[in-house]
Design an enzyme around this catalytic site. Structure first.
Site, short mmCIF file in Angstrom:
data_model
loop_
_atom_site.label_atom_id
_atom_site.label_comp_id
_atom_site.label_asym_id
_atom_site.label_seq_id
_atom_site.Cartn_x
_atom_site.Cartn_y
_atom_site.Cartn_z
N HIS A 174 0.82 -1.22 0.00
CA HIS A 174 0.00 0.00 0.00
C HIS A 174 0.85 1.26 0.00
O HIS A 174 1.21 1.78 1.06
CB HIS A 174 -0.92 -0.02 1.23
CG HIS A 174 -1.96 1.05 1.22
ND1 HIS A 174 -3.09 0.99 2.01
CD2 HIS A 174 -2.06 2.22 0.54
CE1 HIS A 174 -3.82 2.07 1.80
NE2 HIS A 174 -3.21 2.84 0.93
N ASP B 188 0.90 2.73 3.82
CA ASP B 188 0.03 3.77 3.25
C ASP B 188 0.83 5.06 3.03
O ASP B 188 0.36 6.17 3.31
CB ASP B 188 -1.20 4.02 4.15
CG ASP B 188 -2.27 4.86 3.44
OD1 ASP B 188 -2.13 5.10 2.22
OD2 ASP B 188 -3.24 5.27 4.10
N HIS C 293 -5.38 -0.52 5.80
CA HIS C 293 -5.18 0.33 6.99
C HIS C 293 -6.25 0.22 8.09
O HIS C 293 -6.95 1.17 8.39
CB HIS C 293 -5.00 1.80 6.60
CG HIS C 293 -5.95 2.36 5.57
ND1 HIS C 293 -7.30 2.20 5.63
CD2 HIS C 293 -5.71 3.09 4.46
CE1 HIS C 293 -7.85 2.81 4.60
NE2 HIS C 293 -6.91 3.36 3.88
N ASP D 175 -8.82 2.99 -3.36
CA ASP D 175 -8.25 3.58 -2.13
C ASP D 175 -8.19 5.10 -2.21
O ASP D 175 -7.88 5.68 -3.25
CB ASP D 175 -6.86 3.05 -1.85
CG ASP D 175 -6.28 3.67 -0.58
OD1 ASP D 175 -7.02 3.76 0.42
OD2 ASP D 175 -5.12 4.10 -0.58
#
Ligand SMILES: [Zn+2]
Ligand SMILES: [Zn+2]
Length: 441
Positions: free
Chosen positions: A68, A314, A240, A160
Site C-alpha cells: 500500500h 500507506d 489500513h 483507495d
C-alpha cells in the site's frame, strides 16, 4: 524495475532471521547472479571474486513488501514519482511495493496500467505492482474493464482514498473478480458517518472542538464487505485497519471462512489520537485517523494472533502547501517507507511489545494477499534481503529524504535500527552512503 545485472556478493557473518523459513542464526549469505546461492557457516564461504559485505553484528532479513503506497503518478509528480517513491522504498528495506490507483487521473484503463509498467521498467529501484481502480474514475458507479485491466498486468483493484459506497457495485466487482482474479483492496469508511471529520471521534476531538470520525465508520463497512465477499466467494484485502471493532470484524470473518486479509500501518500501531493535540497536520493527520489507546492495543493483539496479516505504510506524500495550513484544512496522509521498520523496532520491539521475528514476518506479509511470493532467504530464491543495524541511531530527516515529500510521521525523531542495504529482485537497490563495502582481494 530497471533491468540490471544480478548481484554477486557475500554477506559475511550476518545474523540471519527468516522466521517463515525457520532460519535464525549467524551465516554467510552467498548471492550469485541475484540468487541466494548458499547459507554457509559464518566465515566459511569462499569470497573469491566476490564483493564482500562485512555483516558481523548486522541482521539480514527477507526484504520487506509494502502492499500500500501512493507513488502519485500520473499527475502529481511534484509530490512523488516512481523513481523517488521506489528509492524511498529501497531505503526502507523493501523489495517490492504495490502502487495505489487514486492518481490524477486515476488508473482506470488497460493503457494506464501498461504505461505505468513501462515507466517502472525505466525508473524503479524495486519492483512495483500496480492496482487499477474498481470503478471508472473512482466515481463509485460503473466498474472498470476489470478483465482487460488484469490482462494488461494489474495486480488487483482498489478505489483507495475512497470507499466503495454502493454495496451493489462492490458485489458486481466481486462477481467479475471470479472471472479475472485480482484481489480487491478496500479502503473502509462509511462516508455518511465520517462526513467532514478530521480526526478520531473521542475525548481528544471533543476537547479540541474538531469534527470526529467514529470507529464505526470503518468497522461497519468492513462487516458489510466481509459479508459480501463471503456471499460471492470473493477475495478482499482490508486496508489500513485502525479500530478495535475493525479487528473484531476481520477476525470474525476469517473464522467464518471468508477469504479476507488485512493490514495495519506503523503509525496506527505506534501512535494515538493524543498526538493530535499538537495540531500538527504534517505528522498526525491521515485517514483513517490515529485512534485511541484501546484501538492501538487491539491492532497489536491482531498482529500477534494473525488476524492482521501484514504491516503496510500507506505512504502518502503531500506537498508543503497542502500541509502548511490549519489542521482542519490540511491534506490527509503521511509518508512512511523510509521509517516503517525503524519506527516499529524502536517503539514496539525494543520496548518488548512485539517480537522481532513477528515484525520481520509481517513486514513481508503483504505479498501473499496479492498472489505474490513472499520474500525469503531460502537458498535457491531470488535475493531479496534487507541488511539492518539494530543498534544504529539516526534522526529522521536529518540527512533529507529519498521521498520527494517531507510529511513523515517520524520527522525529527531519533530512531534505533536502520536499514544499511537492500537487495531487491536480485539487485542491489540501496546502500546507505556511509555503509562501505570491503572488496576481497
Ligand atoms: Zn485509504
Ligand atoms: Zn492509501
Amino acid at each position: 524495475m530497471r533491468s540490471g545485472e544480478g548481484a554477486d556478493l557475500l554477506l559475511r557473518s550476518a545474523s540471519v532471521l527468516d522466521p517463515v523459513a525457520g532460519i535464525d542464526g549467524p551465516h554467510d549469505i552467498v548471492v550469485r547472479g541475484g540468487v541466494v546461492a548458499e547459507l554457509a557457516p559464518p566465515g566459511s564461504a569462499d569470497s573469491e571474486r566476490m564483493e564482500v559485505v562485512e555483516a558481523e553484528g548486522l541482521h539480514a532479513f527477507p526484504a520487506f513488501f509494502d502492499p500500500h503506497v501512493h507513488l502519485r503518478v500520473p499527475g502529481q509528480e511534484h509530490k512523488e514519482d516512481i523513481e523517488t517513491g521506489t528509492r524511498s522504498a529501497a531505503a526502507g528495506g523493501y523489495c517490492g511495493v504495490l502502487a495505489m490507483a487514486n492518481t490524477d487521473p486515476p488508473v482506470s484503463t488497460p493503457a494506464d496500467v501498461e504505461a505505468l509498467r513501462e515507466s517502472a521498467r525505466q525508473s524503479a529501484s524495486v519492483p512495483v505492482g500496480f492496482l487499477a481502480t474498481v470503478t471508472r474514475g473512482m466515481e463509485g458507479e460503473e466498474l472498470t474493464e476489470m478483465a482487460a485491466i488484469r490482462a494488461a498486468g494489474a495486480i488487483g483493484f482498489s478505489d483507495d482514498g475512497l470507499p466503495i459506497r454502493s454495496a451493489r457495485v462492490l458485489r458486481r466487482a466481486l462477481q467479475y473478480q471470479r472471472l479475472c482474479g485480482g484481489t480487491l483492496a478496500l479502503h473502509e469508511e462509511d462516508p455518511e458517518l465520517s462526513a467532514d471529520g478530521v480526526m478520531h471521534e473521542g475525548s481528544a476531538s471533543a476537547s479540541l472542538g474538531l469534527a470526529g470520525i467514529p470507529s464505526v465508520s470503518e468497522s461497519t463497512m468492513i462487516a458489510r464487505d466481509a459479508a459480501l465477499a463471503g456471499y460471492e466467494e470473493g477475495r478482499i484485502h482490508v486496508q489500513h485497519l485502525s479500530a478495535a471493532a475493525s479487528v473484531d470484524a476481520v477476525r470474525g470473518a476469517k473464522e467464518a471462512g471468508v477469504r479476507i486479509s488485512c493490514e495495519a500501518t506503523p503509525h496506527h500501531l505506534c501512535l494515538t489520537d493524543e498526538a493530535v493535540r499538537s495540531l500538527d497536520p504534517w505528522r498526525f493527520k491521515m485517514n483513517p485517523p490515529l485512534r485511541s489507546e484501546a484501538d492501538r492495543e487491539a491492532l497489536i493483539e491482531g498482529l500477534r494472533d494473525g488476524t492482521i496479516d501484514c504491516i503496510a505504510t500507506d505512504h502518502a506524500p503531500h506537498a508543503a502547501e497542502e500541509k502548511e495550513v490549519p489542521f482542519e484544512q490540511a491534506a490527509m496522509g503521511v509518508t512512511g517507507l523510509e521509517t516503517a521498520f525503524a519506527a516499529i523496532h524502536t517503539d514496539l520491539v525494543l520496548s518488548g511489545v512485539l517480537e522481532l521475528g513477528l515484525v520481520v514476518e509481517r513486514m513481508a506479509g503483504g505479498a501473499e494477499p496479492f498472489g505474490i511470493e513472499r520474500p525469503t532467504l531460502t537458498p535457491g530464491s531470488e535475493a531479496n534481503i534487507a541488511i539492518c543495524d539494530l543498534e544504529a541511531e539516526w534522526t529522521v530527516g536529518a540527512e533529507g529524504y529519498e521521498s520527494r515529500s517531507l510529511n513523515s510521521w517520524c520527522a525529527d525523531r531519533t530512531l534505533t535500527g536502520r536499514v544499511l542495504m537492500t537487495i531487491a529482485g536480485g539487485q542491489v537497490a540501496y546502500r546507505l552512503r556511509s555503509f562501505s563495502l570491503g572488496v576481497a582481494p
